[in-house]
Design an enzyme around this catalytic site. Structure first.
Site, PDB file in Angstrom:
ATOM      1  N   GLN A   1       0.822  -1.204   0.000  1.00 29.89           N
ATOM      2  CA  GLN A   1       0.000   0.000   0.000  1.00 29.89           C
ATOM      3  C   GLN A   1       0.856   1.254   0.000  1.00 29.89           C
ATOM      4  OE1 GLN A   1      -2.609  -1.918   3.345  1.00 29.89           O
ATOM      5  NE2 GLN A   1      -3.476   0.085   2.929  1.00 29.89           N
TER       6      GLN A   1
ATOM      7  N   GLU B   1       0.164  -1.880   4.626  1.00 27.28           N
ATOM      8  CA  GLU B   1       0.567  -0.474   4.766  1.00 27.28           C
ATOM      9  C   GLU B   1       2.021  -0.395   5.214  1.00 27.28           C
ATOM     10  OE1 GLU B   1      -2.139   2.025   6.876  1.00 27.28           O
ATOM     11  OE2 GLU B   1      -0.699   3.667   7.062  1.00 27.28           O
TER      12      GLU B   1
ATOM     13  N   ARG C   1      -5.909   7.192  17.015  1.00 28.28           N
ATOM     14  CA  ARG C   1      -7.205   7.250  16.336  1.00 28.28           C
ATOM     15  C   ARG C   1      -8.295   6.636  17.212  1.00 28.28           C
ATOM     16  NH1 ARG C   1      -9.505   8.511  11.204  1.00 28.28           N
ATOM     17  NH2 ARG C   1      -7.548   9.374  10.464  1.00 28.28           N
TER      18      ARG C   1
ATOM     19  N   ARG D   1      -8.236  -1.279   8.290  1.00 26.16           N
ATOM     20  CA  ARG D   1      -9.444  -0.494   7.980  1.00 26.16           C
ATOM     21  C   ARG D   1     -10.152   0.035   9.239  1.00 26.16           C
ATOM     22  NH1 ARG D   1     -13.512  -3.016   3.488  1.00 26.16           N
ATOM     23  NH2 ARG D   1     -14.272  -1.100   2.590  1.00 26.16           N
TER      24      ARG D   1
ATOM     25  N   PHE E   1      -8.415   1.610  11.673  1.00 21.00           N
ATOM     26  CA  PHE E   1      -7.161   2.064  12.283  1.00 21.00           C
ATOM     27  C   PHE E   1      -7.345   2.517  13.727  1.00 21.00           C
ATOM     28  CE2 PHE E   1      -3.255   4.787  12.216  1.00 21.00           C
ATOM     29  CZ  PHE E   1      -2.385   3.941  11.549  1.00 21.00           C
TER      30      PHE E   1
ATOM     31  N   THR F   1      -3.597  11.305  10.750  1.00 20.91           N
ATOM     32  CA  THR F   1      -3.358  12.111  11.942  1.00 20.91           C
ATOM     33  C   THR F   1      -1.894  12.553  12.001  1.00 20.91           C
ATOM     34  OG1 THR F   1      -3.071  10.073  13.215  1.00 20.91           O
ATOM     35  CG2 THR F   1      -5.240  11.092  13.240  1.00 20.91           C
TER      36      THR F   1
ATOM     37  N   ALA G   1      -6.037   5.489   5.301  1.00 21.27           N
ATOM     38  CA  ALA G   1      -6.788   6.557   5.971  1.00 21.27           C
ATOM     39  C   ALA G   1      -7.945   7.060   5.112  1.00 21.27           C
ATOM     40  CB  ALA G   1      -5.864   7.718   6.365  1.00 21.27           C
TER      41      ALA G   1
ATOM     42  N   GLU H   1     -13.037   3.606   4.887  1.00 18.44           N
ATOM     43  CA  GLU H   1     -13.110   3.057   6.236  1.00 18.44           C
ATOM     44  C   GLU H   1     -14.440   3.260   6.957  1.00 18.44           C
ATOM     45  OE1 GLU H   1      -8.828   3.457   8.169  1.00 18.44           O
ATOM     46  OE2 GLU H   1      -9.357   5.225   7.014  1.00 18.44           O
TER      47      GLU H   1
END
Lengths: 468, 768
Positions: B191, B226, B304, B336, B338, B435, B504, B707
């Site tokens: 990713q 990721e 998160r 997904r 996160f 973030t 994200a 997400e």
């Protein structure tokens, strides 16, 4: 038997010869090496269906396409077979109706599982006698992690029947290939497919290390996941004696080599619980390859066949070179993955006596409703006499002990009595006393013990309503 | 408009990394030597038996590493050749051979002697042993302790939340080779190609310009590629560097599940203060996540979770801490949502307990606590469009006939002793933006050829989410050409550098805006050329449908004629595009800021049925209303909503990660770890988009959709709780996640056998 260094098959309509074939290689790996990379390995144990291809097989009524997991077929199992992969469906730039329907509906996201869905839906599209939309249940052996299945369901339901001139429909007018005797070997392993029961038994006696294989849905998982080598395999697929179907007024005799879906197609007069049982038994892809005999002979404590057949008082016919014998299924299992089969004996058929019990229910408790291995499976059968008392009761379980078993103490607590909550309570008490299940990742011992009893309550609630 | 690759998907011609293996002569395959214990020291590792295995080419070792032998993404804490074993089946080294089988035989022959050490395998053990990655993260507003003390009602409790295996259908996969100029090149199912490039460069001690990483497409990722794809690409690259032959690493499913991280399991302990109407007055929450053996992305995941502890609800006084436990298990990672799903589950759990403690309908209690316009979150960000929560709620209740169906369910339950139904509605508010603010940038390179055909390169990767479909649509709109004349190129670090992860939910926002920027530049350069040809003012030139005209209705020339003319006029027909998200900032020290560009809203109603004998359950109907802004591609967006919902449903009701007391993953294969299948698809599955929801300042007025829908599945958890409650006599229903039939069964047993809990009053604390 002639031992060939090559495997011949018909692949996407063309004869193909695989030279220096390794008997241990899977059909999936072979296809991918041939450059047919549409089929994927998603799990290597027949759970995800990303490797699905279609085989042309005879149904009794004519040829049909059968979708199967190519990851669970060893290459020599494909010898003499006619196989279609996703690459063969489109005509130039024109998509096959099945492909077009999936593409238009948004039935693919990452696309990795899609060739498998295409092939399962392809086989369903040409299902003999299909008049209405394609049945999404036919895709039950294919997993998708992206779409949530709704668009795939819509794609299946949007399909109409094939045009008469459709080339894949025309193919089915011709008979399916018949499986013949075959053998091949490499330096490490050999594979043979005898065409008679006697030849199987003789080869087994000559080679103590040999293992029988039929659909491969158990053994090939072993070799894929654990790297287990099987130096000598004897395929039972071409043995006519194992494919018998004999229904009389007193029994149904089912060849041990029939696949679950073949049994489903033949057993029209089965007890109603049969359809529920079959739908919960693995997936359509596995049911196209897995045999009833294999599920019993592997003697897994969580096999789905045993509880159902135990509750129906089934017997098994065992054959050896020196003769055959018939034994009750209830004495077939002797320990964890152990049976009464002698080394040179083979399970030939399963006899289910008639008439069937009045009330039969099959229950399978698992984390997932479809295509999961049971935490507890149970089949309960009961017949009442004219006075409304229980003439016979059968409570058979899987997943609660090291073998599938009937709980005779509970059956005895019921027989001769009216089928009331108080009597059911006695049976539940007997089950709780008798069963000492284990804890594992499918469920705790306490849950299994509670389920074994609770399912008697469920049976009571369903069969009392029926009686009333 | 369907998926950009739909035709390739259904014909099997869509190629994934492993499908490219046939192109490489002399390809070597890798198999790891696996740690036999979950914690211990490697005393000796004798690989001579592997080298003796026919077909084995070499065994990698630390001395082969020209750079740094570590693949950790943020903290460098993931040694490629560890001396200390940190989890069961951790790779200790890798065997390279001519075939997968030979590599496996070689690796399995290696004798590893190790000295076992005590292992920490659960969050409870980590708390007891003070095993954490650094100090806790925290977000605060007001004086939660004082507000709790002043609350008329209080309850406290805890909930354990299971993790989730990504189970992308395509497992981790990479091929690396020495390229034609002596650099290293890799196809990787990643990713984040730029991060994969960076890790390969670090391991090989090369500047990044010597490393090219290309992601053809992925067979699913969901966060699992990721950061964790880097590791396997680095092994392939190291093998290629050492052997000068191409090397493939492809994990079979069993290894993928044993080696790679998962959604973090969480434990939440909470105290809530509220009034007799169920209005939240105070909340104290401690979140504990099971981070596994290395840090990976556990910090931003926990952040998160803390950000989303509010979901759609105003928390007047809150103290939330997040503790990342270090355990001897796989290193848990992005998945997904996160951390958002875990945070939201907690507040939904708290609100349901409050509602049942007060014997109030849970949907009323939820609604009573919604954010109102002008209110801000506990991290100081004004909740933009807060009114949409109420708006979506009411629209969805009407569309799903909520009130009438609840009455029908009550009647059904009255008449049915052994089967009960439940229904619930839950909302979602999900913050969009990384973030880590610096990730909020996107790049693109758009190439127009003289014949009017277009190549689009951008920093995003395609994992099935439909990014390429949307980008193609954006480029087609901007250039006024047909989508067929636009070709999307696989993501490559050689085309767009320093890209952010496709993660994200922000890939369209970032890369789509960058592509729009590049296309806009090209259009502006073409405009004067067209004006000259069309004899009109430049601002009158319109680009649409492959034609360029003077005004919307004037006579047109083909786009291809214009590009040829522009070429001859020496106008550059390519442009790089760039986008950075404006206005976002966050100060981790104060816990205040505006970390999100906007919020994506939605709500779901779920109806379920539970078998009282077994705890088995079935989903009957789902209704969803989701705010996707102006949808760029409705088919794609609906696919994300439905697919995300089922994935969330799997996490909450079905998928169960279990480790045994030795730290071995007990549900490590497809036959033991069950994904949602056909049996989880509700027969009625209504999905609608919120209308009139244009999002200003985002490409084409759209909103992120990857997400947020996953968390809509919390409605299923709450519906199951309602059905469980229907078997009992009232009171709080406590249940950990996932709601497997067994957990439901025991919750039923508790509900059936207990008398109603007293409603908490005064300063009484209800232990739930």
């Amino acid at each position: 038997m002639h031992v060939s260094p090559s495997v011949h098959l018909c692949l996407n309509g063309q004869p193909v010869t695989i030279d220096a074939a390794s008997p241990q290689r899977t059909l999936l790996d072979q296809l991918r090496e041939l450059g047919l990379t549409g089929a994927k390995e998603g799990c290597a144990e027949g759970e995800c269906g990303a490797c699905t291809v279609a085989m042309v097989q005879d149904t009794g009524a004519g040829a049909e396409y059968r979708p199967v997991n190519s990851c669970l077929m060893l290459l020599p199992m494909a010898a003499g077979q006619e196989i279609y992969t996703v690459e063969s469906l489109a005509s130039g730039n024109v998509l096959h109706p099945v492909q077009d329907s999936l593409a238009q509906a948004g039935g693919s996201q990452c696309g990795y599982c899609t060739p498998g869905f295409v092939m399962s839906l392809f086989a369903e599209y040409y299902r003999r006698g299909r008049q209405s939309a394609c049945e999404p249940d036919a895709l039950g052996g294919n997993l998708c992690r992206c779409t949530g299945y709704r668009p795939i369901r819509d794609a299946a339901r949007a399909l109409t029947v094939p045009a008469p001139e459709d080339r894949f429909a025309r193919r089915l007018v011709e008979p399916a290939p018949t499986l013949e005797e075959f053998a091949c070997s490499s330096a490490e392993a050999s594979f043979s497919r005898p065409a008679s029961l006697a030849a199987c038994l003789a080869e087994r006696r000559a080679h103590a290390e040999a293992r029988y294989i039929s659909g491969g849905t158990d053994l090939v998982v072993e070799s894929n996941l654990r790297g287990t080598a099987f130096p000598r395999l004897i395929s039972l697929e071409a043995v006519p004696e194992l494919r018998m179907w004999n229904e009389t007024s007193v029994s149904v005799e089912i060849g041990a080599g029939l696949t679950l879906n073949e049994i489903g197609a033949r057993w029209r007069g089965a007890p109603p619980a049969f359809r529920e049982w079959l739908a919960l038994f693995a997936s359509p892809l596995i049911r196209n390859r897995a045999t009833l005999g294999g599920n019993l002979a592997t003697a897994s404590p969580i096999g789905d066949a045993a509880p159902f057949l135990l509750a129906l008082d089934a017997r098994v016919r065992l054959a050896g070179l020196d003769g055959e014998r018939i034994e009750p299924l209830s004495s077939f299992f002797t320990g964890y993955r152990k049976t009464i089969l002698q080394p040179d004996e083979l399970l030939v058929s399963i006899l289910v006596p008639k008439p069937f019990p009045d009330r039969v229910r099959f229950y399978k408790v698992a984390k997932r409703r479809l295509d999961d291995i049971s935490t507890v499976a149970a089949c309960m059968a009961m017949s009442l006499d004219r006075a409304g008392r229980v003439r016979s009761a059968r409570l058979a379980y899987g997943g609660v002990a090291e073998i599938p078993l009937r709980v005779s103490e509970a059956e005895e607590a019921i027989e001769g009595h009216r089928w009331t909550p108080a009597v059911a309570q006695l049976a539940q008490d007997a089950v709780r006393r008798r069963l000492r299940p284990i804890s594992d990742h499918r469920g705790s011992d306490a849950y299994r013990a509670s389920l074994a009893a609770a399912l008697i309550g469920k049976f009571l609630s369903e069969t009392r309503e029926q009686a009333a | 408009m369907n998926h950009e690759s739909a035709g390739a998907h259904v014909t099997g011609s869509a190629l994934y990394t492993e499908d490219l293996a046939g192109r490489f002569q002399g390809l070597l395959h890798a198999w790891p030597v696996l740690a036999p214990v979950s914690h211990g020291m490697v005393v000796s590792l004798d690989a001579s038996s592997a080298r003796a295995e026919p077909g084995v080419h070499t065994v990698l070792a630390a001395r082969d590493v020209p750079g740094e032998p570590d693949t950790g993404t943020i903290r460098h804490d993931e040694p490629l050749f560890p001396d200390e074993i940190q989890f069961h089946r951790q790779p200790l080294t890798w065997v390279l051979a001519d075939s997968v089988e030979a590599a496996r035989r070689g690796a399995e022959s290696v004798r590893v002697v190790c000295e076992p050490l005590p292992a920490i395998l659960t969050i409870g053990q980590a708390i007891a042993g003070n095993s954490f990655f650094g100090p806790p993260l925290a977000l605060r507003r007001g004086d939660a302790a004082a507000a709790l003390a002043a609350s008329p009602c209080r309850l406290e409790g805890e909930v354990a939340i299971g993790g989730q295996e990504h189970f992308y259908l395509e497992t981790q996969s990479a091929i690396a080779w020495i390229d034609e100029t002596g650099g290293i090149a890799s196809y990787s199912s990643t990713q984040h190609p730029s991060d994969t490039q960076a890790v390969i460069a670090r391991v090989l001690g090369l500047p990044r310009n010597q490393v090219t990483v290309e992601c053809p497409r992925m067979g699913g990722a969901f966060g699992g590629k990721e950061s964790q794809a880097n590791w396997f690409a680095a092994v392939a690259a190291l093998g290629a560097w050492k052997t000068r032959r191409p090397v493939q690493v492809r994990l079979p499913r069993a290894l993928d599940m044993a080696l790679t991280g998962k959604r973090h399991p969480f434990l939440a302990r909470f105290e809530a203060g509220f009034d007799s109407e169920g209005l939240l007055l105070a909340l104290k929450v401690a979140l504990y996540s099971d981070g596994g053996w290395s840090l990976d992305l556990s910090e931003p995941v926990m952040s998160r979770a803390l950000f989303h502890l509010d979901n759609c609800y105003y928390l007047p006084a809150v103290e939330a801490t997040g503790h990342i436990c270090r355990t001897h298990k796989t290193s848990q990672t992005a998945f997904r949502g996160f951390g958002g799903p875990q945070g939201m589950l907690v507040i939904e759990d708290v609100l349901d307990r409050i509602a049942r403690a007060l014997a109030l309908p849970p949907d009323q209690v939820r609604r009573r606590n919604f954010y109102r316009e002008g209110q801000s979150t506990h991290y100081g960000q004004t909740v933009k469009d807060a009114g949409r929560i109420e708006n979506i709620w009411q629209q969805l209740q009407t569309a799903s006939s909520f009130a009438a169906r609840r009455a029908a369910i009550d009647r059904f339950n009255e008449a049915s002793a052994h089967v009960k139904r439940g229904m619930a509605i839950t909302p979602v508010k999900f913050g969009i933006s990384f973030t880590a603010s610096w990730y909020n940038q996107g790049g693109a390179l758009v190439l127009v050829y003289r014949d009017g055909s277009v190549q689009v390169n951008h920093g995003g990767t395609e994992m099935g989410q439909g990014l390429y479909t949307k980008i193609r649509q954006i480029a087609a709109c901007q250039l006024g050409v047909a989508t067929e004349s636009i070709r999307l190129m696989p993501a490559s670090t050689g085309k767009v550098p320093n890209s952010s992860a496709s993660a994200a939910s922000a890939s369209t926002d970032l890369n789509g805006a960058a592509v729009a920027d590049a296309c806009g530049q090209i259009v502006e350069r073409l405009r004067p050329v067209a004006a000259r040809l069309l004899q009109c003012a430049p601002e009158e030139v319109a680009f649409r449908g492959g034609l360029v005209s003077a005004g919307e209705s004037g006579p047109g020339i083909a786009f291809a004629s214009l590009t040829e003319e522009a070429y001859r006029a020496r106008v550059p027909l390519f442009a790089e595009g760039y986008y950075r998200t404006p206005g976002i900032h966050f100060n981790p020290q104060t816990g205040q800021g505006q970390p999100f560009h906007y919020f994506a809203y939605g709500a779901a109603v779920a109806e379920v049925e539970v078998d009282g004998f077994t705890g088995q359950h079935q989903i009957r109907r789902v209704d969803i209303l989701q705010d996707v802004g102006d949808s760029v591609a409705p088919l794609i967006d609906r696919g994300q909503i439905e697919g995300g919902f089922l994935q969330g449903l799997g996490w909450l009701t079905l998928e169960e990660l279990l480790w045994d007391d030795q730290g071995r993953l007990a549900t490590g294969g497809a036959s033991t770890y069950k994904l949602p299948s056909w049996s989880e698809l509700p027969e009625i599955f209504e999905v609608n988009f919120l209308e009139r929801a244009t999002e200003p300042g985002v490409v084409m007025g759209s909103k992120a959709v990857g997400e947020p829908p996953l968390m809509l599945a919390l409605a299923v958890r709450e519906a199951l709780r309602a059905a469980i409650a229907a078997f009992g006599n009232g009171g709080v229903i406590t249940i950990d996640s996932p709601l497997t039939p067994e957990r439901v069964f025991w919750a039923l047993e508790r509900a059936r056998t207990r008398s109603p809990e007293p409603v908490p009053a005064g300063a009484g604390v209800l232990r739930t």
